[in-house]
Design a protein around this motif. Structure first.
Motif, short mmCIF file in Angstrom:
data_model
loop_
_atom_site.label_atom_id
_atom_site.label_comp_id
_atom_site.label_asym_id
_atom_site.label_seq_id
_atom_site.Cartn_x
_atom_site.Cartn_y
_atom_site.Cartn_z
N ILE A 46 7.28 2.42 13.06
CA ILE A 46 5.63 2.90 12.81
C ILE A 46 5.25 3.65 11.46
CG2 ILE A 46 3.61 3.32 14.14
CD1 ILE A 46 5.11 1.18 15.21
N CYS A 47 4.65 3.08 10.83
CA CYS A 47 3.73 3.80 9.83
C CYS A 47 2.36 3.51 9.59
CB CYS A 47 4.08 3.02 8.35
SG CYS A 47 5.19 1.88 8.61
N ILE A 48 1.62 4.81 8.93
CA ILE A 48 0.03 4.68 8.31
C ILE A 48 0.38 5.32 6.90
CG2 ILE A 48 -1.38 6.90 8.17
CD1 ILE A 48 -0.29 8.19 10.07
N ALA A 100 1.13 0.37 10.33
CA ALA A 100 1.47 -0.54 10.54
C ALA A 100 2.69 -0.67 11.55
CB ALA A 100 1.78 -1.44 8.71
N VAL A 101 3.08 -1.75 12.09
CA VAL A 101 3.97 -1.97 12.85
C VAL A 101 5.22 -3.25 12.53
CG1 VAL A 101 4.82 -2.86 14.90
CG2 VAL A 101 2.45 -2.32 14.87
N GLY A 110 0.50 -1.55 -0.34
CA GLY A 110 -0.44 0.43 -0.15
C GLY A 110 1.39 1.59 0.09
N ASN A 111 0.18 1.83 -0.01
CA ASN A 111 1.02 3.69 0.63
C ASN A 111 1.21 4.45 1.63
OD1 ASN A 111 0.94 3.91 -2.86
ND2 ASN A 111 -1.29 4.82 -2.33
N VAL A 112 2.52 4.97 1.61
CA VAL A 112 2.72 5.19 3.18
C VAL A 112 2.76 6.54 3.58
CG1 VAL A 112 4.50 4.35 5.01
CG2 VAL A 112 4.00 2.52 3.31
N HIS A 113 1.64 6.63 4.24
CA HIS A 113 2.11 8.36 4.15
C HIS A 113 2.86 8.89 5.64
CE1 HIS A 113 -1.09 8.69 1.78
NE2 HIS A 113 -1.58 7.34 1.91
N ALA A 114 3.56 7.98 6.42
CA ALA A 114 4.09 8.45 7.53
C ALA A 114 4.66 7.98 8.06
CB ALA A 114 3.31 9.41 8.05
N THR A 115 5.97 7.85 8.92
CA THR A 115 6.83 6.69 9.66
C THR A 115 7.53 8.01 10.34
OG1 THR A 115 9.20 7.36 8.09
CG2 THR A 115 7.41 5.23 7.43
N ARG A 116 7.91 6.79 11.53
CA ARG A 116 8.20 7.43 13.13
C ARG A 116 8.87 5.26 13.40
NH1 ARG A 116 3.51 7.95 17.44
NH2 ARG A 116 6.15 7.70 18.95
N GLN A 117 9.78 5.97 14.07
CA GLN A 117 11.04 4.51 15.05
C GLN A 117 10.48 4.84 16.18
OE1 GLN A 117 14.45 4.10 13.86
NE2 GLN A 117 14.81 2.52 14.87
N ILE A 118 10.01 3.96 17.13
CA ILE A 118 10.39 3.55 18.15
C ILE A 118 10.67 2.28 18.41
CG2 ILE A 118 8.52 2.55 20.35
CD1 ILE A 118 5.89 4.41 18.88
N GLU A 172 -3.88 10.30 11.82
CA GLU A 172 -3.12 11.28 12.34
C GLU A 172 -2.69 10.99 14.14
OE1 GLU A 172 -2.98 14.78 10.71
OE2 GLU A 172 -1.89 13.97 8.89
N GLY A 173 -3.87 10.81 14.87
CA GLY A 173 -4.01 11.17 15.79
C GLY A 173 -3.71 9.92 17.02
N ALA A 174 -3.75 8.73 16.01
CA ALA A 174 -3.26 7.04 16.64
C ALA A 174 -2.13 7.31 16.58
CB ALA A 174 -4.54 6.10 16.65
#
Length: 129
Positions: A84-86, A98-99, A71-79, A121-123
């Motif tokens: 973690i991706c939207i 997605a984790v 799918g299309n990934v809209h944002a990522t961050r690392q924990i 985005e809030g989640a």
């Protein structure tokens, strides 16, 4: 964990034939383990000034590091050890989170479905392991 690729200033990644650029970074694109290797190939091209060396990481291009991420990934961050991706699994579908585990290369989608960008985005912003 990162790799280096050759990119056109207009976008697109250099293909294995060293003549064409792919819009998306995939298995057919030339990539290198080090900046020095990428630089040596760049200097061997006819027009080295028309190619930029870019670093690709799981945060900047998660689909390459996690092939099962669809799918299309809209944002990522690392924990920790996870990316973690939207994700929008397919155009027009509900958003998911997605984790992606850096150690195991596994991708898990959360059970929650989000109808709009504001709710996901809030989640995403408040997501914890």
């Amino acid at each position: 964990m990162s790799i280096f690729a050759l990119q056109s200033p207009a976008g697109g990644f250099l293909d294995e034939d060293l003549k064409h650029f792919n819009k998306r970074f995939d298995d057919w694109c030339v990539h290198f383990e080090s900046y020095e290797d990428a630089m040596s190939v760049t200097q061997s091209l006819k027009r080295p000034e028309s190619v930029d060396i870019v670093e690709i990481t799981p945060l900047s291009y998660p689909q390459y590091f996690f092939p099962s991420l669809q799918g299309n990934v809209h944002a990522t961050r690392q924990i920790g050890e996870k990316i973690i991706c939207i994700v929008e699994p397919f155009m027009g579908s509900n958003f998911r989170i997605a984790v992606c585990d850096l150690k195991t290369k596994r991708v898990n989608l959360t059970k929650a479905h989000y109808k709009n960008v504001l709710s996901v985005e809030g989640a995403f912003a408040n997501f914890t392991e």
